[in-house]
Design a protein around this motif. Structure first.
Motif, short mmCIF file in Angstrom:
data_model
loop_
_atom_site.label_atom_id
_atom_site.label_comp_id
_atom_site.label_asym_id
_atom_site.label_seq_id
_atom_site.Cartn_x
_atom_site.Cartn_y
_atom_site.Cartn_z
N ALA A 281 0.83 -1.21 0.00
CA ALA A 281 0.00 0.00 0.00
C ALA A 281 0.86 1.26 0.00
O ALA A 281 0.62 2.20 -0.77
CB ALA A 281 -0.93 -0.01 1.21
N HIS B 130 2.58 1.95 -3.33
CA HIS B 130 1.70 2.41 -4.40
C HIS B 130 0.90 3.66 -4.04
O HIS B 130 0.00 4.05 -4.79
CB HIS B 130 0.78 1.27 -4.84
CG HIS B 130 1.51 0.15 -5.51
ND1 HIS B 130 1.85 0.18 -6.85
CD2 HIS B 130 2.03 -1.01 -5.03
CE1 HIS B 130 2.51 -0.91 -7.16
NE2 HIS B 130 2.63 -1.65 -6.07
N TYR C 230 -1.14 4.39 -1.46
CA TYR C 230 -2.45 4.31 -0.81
C TYR C 230 -2.32 4.65 0.68
O TYR C 230 -1.42 4.16 1.36
CB TYR C 230 -3.05 2.91 -0.94
CG TYR C 230 -3.33 2.49 -2.36
CD1 TYR C 230 -4.23 3.19 -3.14
CD2 TYR C 230 -2.68 1.39 -2.93
CE1 TYR C 230 -4.49 2.81 -4.46
CE2 TYR C 230 -2.92 1.01 -4.24
CZ TYR C 230 -3.83 1.73 -4.99
OH TYR C 230 -4.07 1.36 -6.29
N SER D 93 -11.78 -3.00 -6.12
CA SER D 93 -11.35 -1.64 -6.39
C SER D 93 -12.32 -0.96 -7.34
O SER D 93 -12.69 -1.55 -8.36
CB SER D 93 -9.94 -1.61 -7.00
OG SER D 93 -9.60 -0.30 -7.42
N ILE E 298 -10.13 -0.92 -2.28
CA ILE E 298 -9.36 0.21 -2.79
C ILE E 298 -10.36 1.22 -3.34
O ILE E 298 -10.93 1.03 -4.41
CB ILE E 298 -8.38 -0.23 -3.89
CG1 ILE E 298 -7.43 -1.30 -3.35
CG2 ILE E 298 -7.59 0.97 -4.42
CD1 ILE E 298 -6.51 -1.89 -4.40
N LEU F 193 -7.94 0.73 1.75
CA LEU F 193 -6.81 1.43 1.16
C LEU F 193 -7.36 2.59 0.35
O LEU F 193 -8.19 2.39 -0.55
CB LEU F 193 -6.00 0.49 0.27
CG LEU F 193 -5.46 -0.79 0.94
CD1 LEU F 193 -4.57 -1.55 -0.02
CD2 LEU F 193 -4.71 -0.46 2.23
N PRO G 254 -7.01 5.68 -2.18
CA PRO G 254 -6.20 6.35 -3.21
C PRO G 254 -6.40 7.86 -3.15
O PRO G 254 -7.47 8.35 -2.79
CB PRO G 254 -6.78 5.79 -4.52
CG PRO G 254 -8.21 5.48 -4.18
CD PRO G 254 -8.24 5.08 -2.74
N ALA H 275 -8.48 10.66 0.96
CA ALA H 275 -8.51 10.61 -0.50
C ALA H 275 -8.29 11.98 -1.14
O ALA H 275 -8.10 12.06 -2.35
CB ALA H 275 -9.85 10.03 -0.98
#
Length: 346
Positions: A136, A139, A141, A166, A198, A212, A214, A249
């Motif tokens: 995580a 990338h 997250y 996701s 996600i 997670l 984004p 986010a």
């Protein structure tokens, strides 16, 4: 650049400390504390460096490091990496924040540099099981609920299925984008006890759902002149709560240039620790025709554009998403002398 702070307590330790600093020069911002040159106590050094460094390296007994850091440990998504090396450089041991803070990875790199043996003790690593928290962080997250990590990791260690979904990707192959798909992960709704979501939304799909988050949301903000500082923050908290969205986010806050000095907008950007993007009326009016906005003639006369918050959000989202896949997910919403809208991008 990553900031690494090192400290040693003996003559041999000082030699190793200098060698480590030499090998890490150019790879990290190194701050070195040597026994022979130190003018402060260990507690004072630790208190400062624990707050400001990305990683601490103690060269000496593990007990020294454990006692020194104990008063400052908060949580695994905030604490820095902490590593211990013996003074002869035989072993490199990550003792705190092995995954999220990167201590395991740094310990392995450091061991290679000084020809030592890394001593990794986390269960996923020694059993060659995918570590979701390390992945995580790699990338980008954010982890909404770190307490759920253990349920995912424990299930994988027991060789049980773990769900993953996701709304940012089309299938599991796109999530991992050429990487090897970890054993045990099953895409979509499953009967698994644990799973990974996600998404900017907090959706409890499984009994134990690891969220997670984004970076994919832009807050477009408007404000009357002199609106109180906390007004926009209250509006955003309400919007995110009502729509089950995570504040983690948010990547940016955006507004028009004539509102760039409004305290309510500036303070929210500072609180969320995100950039404040400023656009002219001309830039906002030049958005593609495929977008529709809640037009206001009054706002147009006052600012030069018909909708500050929606247009600002979309403009920034298009920039973040390389000109594609931007959409308004929350239209203009009014608060006390402030307005806000949310745009999402991929």
């Amino acid at each position: 650049m990553t900031k690494i702070s090192t400290i040693s307590f003996t003559e041999n330790g000082d030699k190793l400390n200098k060698a480590i600093a030499e090998r890490l020069t150019g790879k990290a911002d190194i701050s070195v504390s040597l026994k022979g040159a130190r003018t402060e106590g260990l507690a004072e050094w630790t208190a400062r460096e624990f707050k400001t460094a990305d990683a601490l390296i103690f060269i000496g007994a593990a007990g020294i490091a454990v006692r020194a850091i104990a008063p400052f440990i908060e949580r695994k998504d905030k604490d820095p990496a902490v590593i211990v090396c013996d003074e002869l450089g035989r072993y490199v041991i990550p003792v705190l924040s092995g995954h999220i803070g990167g201590a395991n990875e740094l310990a392995s790199r450091l061991a290679e540099l000084i020809h030592a043996e890394p001593v990794i003790t986390t269960a996923t690593d020694i059993n060659n099981i995918w570590a979701v928290d390390t992945w995580a962080v790699k990338h980008g997250y954010a982890i909404e609920n770190i307490e759920a990590i253990r349920y995912v990791s424990s299930a994988l260690l027991r060789h049980e299925k773990v769900g993953i979904k996701s709304d940012m990707h089309d299938g599991i192959s796109e999530i991992f984008n050429g990487e090897e798909i970890p054993a045990g992960l099953v895409y979509g709704d499953t009967e698994a006890e644990a799973g990974i979501s996600i998404s900017p939304y907090i959706k409890d799909t499984w009994s134990h759902t690891l969220h997670l988050i984004p970076k994919c949301l832009v807050i477009g903000a408007g404000s009357r002149k002199g609106a109180e500082s906390g007004n926009l923050e209250k509006l955003i908290e309400r919007i995110f709560k009502e729509n089950a969205l995570s504040l983690k986010a948010v990547s940016d806050i955006a507004t028009i240039d004539i509102k760039k000095d409004e305290t309510a907008i500036i303070d929210l950007a500072e609180k969320l620790e995100v950039p404040l993007k400023i656009y002219s009326a001309e830039e906002l009016n030049a958005l593609p025709d495929r977008f529709s906005f809640d037009e206001s003639e009054f706002v147009r006369k006052t600012t030069g554009t018909d909708n500050v918050c929606e247009r600002s959000a979309v403009k920034c989202a298009l920039e973040r998403g390389s000109g594609q896949d931007a959409e308004i997910i929350i239209n203009k919403t009014k608060g006390d002398a402030v307005t806000a809208a949310l745009a999402r991008y991929r």
